[in-house]
Design a protein around this motif. Structure first.
Motif, PDB file in Angstrom:
ATOM      1  N   TRP A  55       8.138   5.926   9.535  1.00 25.68           N
ATOM      2  CA  TRP A  55       7.472   6.719   8.496  1.00 25.68           C
ATOM      3  C   TRP A  55       8.429   7.145   7.383  1.00 25.68           C
ATOM      4  O   TRP A  55       8.084   7.041   6.192  1.00 25.68           O
ATOM      5  CB  TRP A  55       6.788   7.942   9.110  1.00 25.68           C
ATOM      6  N   PRO A  56       9.633   7.640   7.704  1.00 25.00           N
ATOM      7  CA  PRO A  56      10.565   7.964   6.616  1.00 25.00           C
ATOM      8  C   PRO A  56      10.912   6.752   5.760  1.00 25.00           C
ATOM      9  O   PRO A  56      11.137   6.884   4.548  1.00 25.00           O
ATOM     10  CB  PRO A  56      11.801   8.490   7.356  1.00 25.00           C
ATOM     11  N   ALA A  57      10.947   5.560   6.370  1.00 19.96           N
ATOM     12  CA  ALA A  57      11.263   4.349   5.618  1.00 19.96           C
ATOM     13  C   ALA A  57      10.138   4.019   4.643  1.00 19.96           C
ATOM     14  O   ALA A  57      10.392   3.615   3.495  1.00 19.96           O
ATOM     15  CB  ALA A  57      11.499   3.182   6.573  1.00 19.96           C
ATOM     16  N   PHE A  58       8.883   4.171   5.074  1.00 17.65           N
ATOM     17  CA  PHE A  58       7.760   3.937   4.166  1.00 17.65           C
ATOM     18  C   PHE A  58       7.789   4.933   3.002  1.00 17.65           C
ATOM     19  O   PHE A  58       7.537   4.560   1.847  1.00 17.65           O
ATOM     20  CB  PHE A  58       6.426   4.055   4.912  1.00 17.65           C
ATOM     21  N   PHE A  59       8.086   6.188   3.322  1.00 20.36           N
ATOM     22  CA  PHE A  59       8.168   7.197   2.272  1.00 20.36           C
ATOM     23  C   PHE A  59       9.290   6.854   1.289  1.00 20.36           C
ATOM     24  O   PHE A  59       9.122   6.967   0.064  1.00 20.36           O
ATOM     25  CB  PHE A  59       8.407   8.575   2.889  1.00 20.36           C
ATOM     26  N   THR A  60      10.427   6.436   1.814  1.00 18.75           N
ATOM     27  CA  THR A  60      11.557   6.059   0.960  1.00 18.75           C
ATOM     28  C   THR A  60      11.209   4.855   0.101  1.00 18.75           C
ATOM     29  O   THR A  60      11.592   4.789  -1.078  1.00 18.75           O
ATOM     30  CB  THR A  60      12.790   5.747   1.826  1.00 18.75           C
ATOM     31  N   PHE A  75       0.831  -1.199   0.000  1.00 19.22           N
ATOM     32  CA  PHE A  75       0.000   0.000   0.000  1.00 19.22           C
ATOM     33  C   PHE A  75       0.873   1.259   0.000  1.00 19.22           C
ATOM     34  O   PHE A  75       0.700   2.153  -0.836  1.00 19.22           O
ATOM     35  CB  PHE A  75      -0.915   0.000   1.221  1.00 19.22           C
ATOM     36  N   PHE A  76       1.835   1.331   0.914  1.00 16.07           N
ATOM     37  CA  PHE A  76       2.676   2.524   0.990  1.00 16.07           C
ATOM     38  C   PHE A  76       3.635   2.604  -0.194  1.00 16.07           C
ATOM     39  O   PHE A  76       3.971   3.711  -0.648  1.00 16.07           O
ATOM     40  CB  PHE A  76       3.450   2.540   2.302  1.00 16.07           C
ATOM     41  N   ARG A  77       4.068   1.468  -0.675  1.00 12.34           N
ATOM     42  CA  ARG A  77       4.944   1.466  -1.855  1.00 12.34           C
ATOM     43  C   ARG A  77       4.257   2.157  -3.023  1.00 12.34           C
ATOM     44  O   ARG A  77       4.859   2.949  -3.760  1.00 12.34           O
ATOM     45  CB  ARG A  77       5.320   0.027  -2.195  1.00 12.34           C
ATOM     46  N   ASN A  78       2.977   1.873  -3.223  1.00 11.70           N
ATOM     47  CA  ASN A  78       2.245   2.466  -4.342  1.00 11.70           C
ATOM     48  C   ASN A  78       1.739   3.873  -4.030  1.00 11.70           C
ATOM     49  O   ASN A  78       1.679   4.720  -4.921  1.00 11.70           O
ATOM     50  CB  ASN A  78       1.086   1.552  -4.735  1.00 11.70           C
ATOM     51  N   LEU A  79       1.373   4.123  -2.777  1.00 10.42           N
ATOM     52  CA  LEU A  79       0.890   5.449  -2.404  1.00 10.42           C
ATOM     53  C   LEU A  79       1.957   6.508  -2.663  1.00 10.42           C
ATOM     54  O   LEU A  79       1.684   7.547  -3.292  1.00 10.42           O
ATOM     55  CB  LEU A  79       0.490   5.467  -0.924  1.00 10.42           C
ATOM     56  N   PHE A  80       3.166   6.254  -2.202  1.00 12.49           N
ATOM     57  CA  PHE A  80       4.229   7.242  -2.353  1.00 12.49           C
ATOM     58  C   PHE A  80       4.886   7.181  -3.735  1.00 12.49           C
ATOM     59  O   PHE A  80       5.776   8.004  -4.029  1.00 12.49           O
ATOM     60  CB  PHE A  80       5.269   7.066  -1.253  1.00 12.49           C
TER      61      PHE A  80
END
Length: 304
Positions: free
Chosen positions: A210-215, A43-48
């Motif tokens: 959170w920074p890791a998910f964004f990255t 989910f986060f991979r595609n969101l960001f």
């Protein structure tokens, strides 16, 4: 001639940057997978990664290019992309990064094997031999029947199979579907599907994560931009060998973070798989009629 040389050099640089982004993204996913469910990672991979889709759209004619001609086709591609990433991220929970990438490199072999069935194109004897040799390399890595074999090592094969279908669909509908919308479907539909599952699987991220998910998502989006740009400028036969630099980065990240080092079977199998893939690419290049244009190539959403 000088311009062509500059384009090739820039294409090699961008494809190498894209592959580095993918391998680093997967290392990040493997680390985050120790704390969060795979569905949340996807989910986060595609969101960001969404901003990258808008960048690609604007660079090819605007947001209107994202609207699909065949909704069913793009939904199918989204499901396949979700499977490709999901299989790989699940595999990373138990497998070394380099081993997972090595097995996923069997994707081009599957493309060749499925081409006669799905596209009706003839595959010559030499390419069939290369496919068989390449899958022999896969067996070397998998080591079926040995004490080290575990069913989870089959998951990257699911990634390779999903990727092969994505490539073949791109070839089949390349003339009637916009490239930007084809890429967008591999991000938007997995985002929507995993979004529905979030209430059931959600684990609230720690502030440090959170920074890791964004990255994670930014690297995936950057890979899309780099690889799309590279293959838009330069023909696949020049760039495809640099796809395999992912093995270098996966070995490096695996050793630095988890102290994983590929065993001899993985090194041998990787050599066989890569050699077979490159030979298939060579045969596809030399058999094209003059002026036919570049071989269609789609980079992985994983990617591998």
């Amino acid at each position: 001639m000088a311009t062509a040389g500059k384009n090739a050099a820039f294409g090699i640089f961008t494809v190498s940057a894209g592959v580095f982004s993918l391998a680093t993204m997967d290392a990040m996913a493997k680390w985050l997978g120790e704390f969060y469910p795979v569905t949340q990672l996807i989910f986060f991979r595609n969101l960001f990664a969404l901003p990258a889709i808008f960048v690609l759209a604007m660079s090819t004619g605007g947001i209107r290019r994202l609207w699909p001609e065949r909704l069913w086709l793009h939904l199918l591609r989204g499901i396949l992309a979700l499977g490709a990433v999901g299989f790989f991220f699940f595999a990373l929970r138990t497998m070394p990064l380099a081993s997972a990438w090595t097995i996923a490199f069997s994707g081009p072999l599957m493309v060749t094997a499925l081409t006669p069935v799905l596209l009706g194109e003839r595959v010559g004897v030499l390419r069939w031999i290369s496919v068989l040799v390449g899958f022999g390399g896969v067996l070397i890595v998998l080591q079926p029947g040995s004490t080290v074999f575990n069913w989870t090592v089959l998951l990257p094969l699911g990634t390779a199979f999903s990727e092969s279908l994505l490539v073949l669909l791109a070839r089949r509908y390349a003339e009637s579907e916009d490239a930007a919308s084809m890429v967008a479907s591999t991000v938007v539909f997995p985002l929507i599907i995993t979004g529905f599952a979030m209430p059931e699987v959600w684990v609230h991220p720690a502030p440090v994560h959170w920074p890791a998910f964004f990255t994670l998502g930014t690297l995936g989006g950057s890979a899309l931009i780099f690889l799309t740009l590279a293959y838009r400028m330069v023909e696949a036969p020049i760039l495809a060998p640099f796809d395999y630099t992912a093995l270098i980065w996966s070995v490096l990240w695996g050793w630095l973070i988890w102290r994983d080092w590929p065993d001899p079977a993985t090194w041998i199998g990787a050599g066989v798989i890569v050699a077979s893939g490159l030979f298939i690419l060579y045969r596809e290049t030399v058999r094209r009629p003059s002026g036919q244009g570049p071989i269609e190539h789609e980079t992985s959403p994983v990617e591998p």
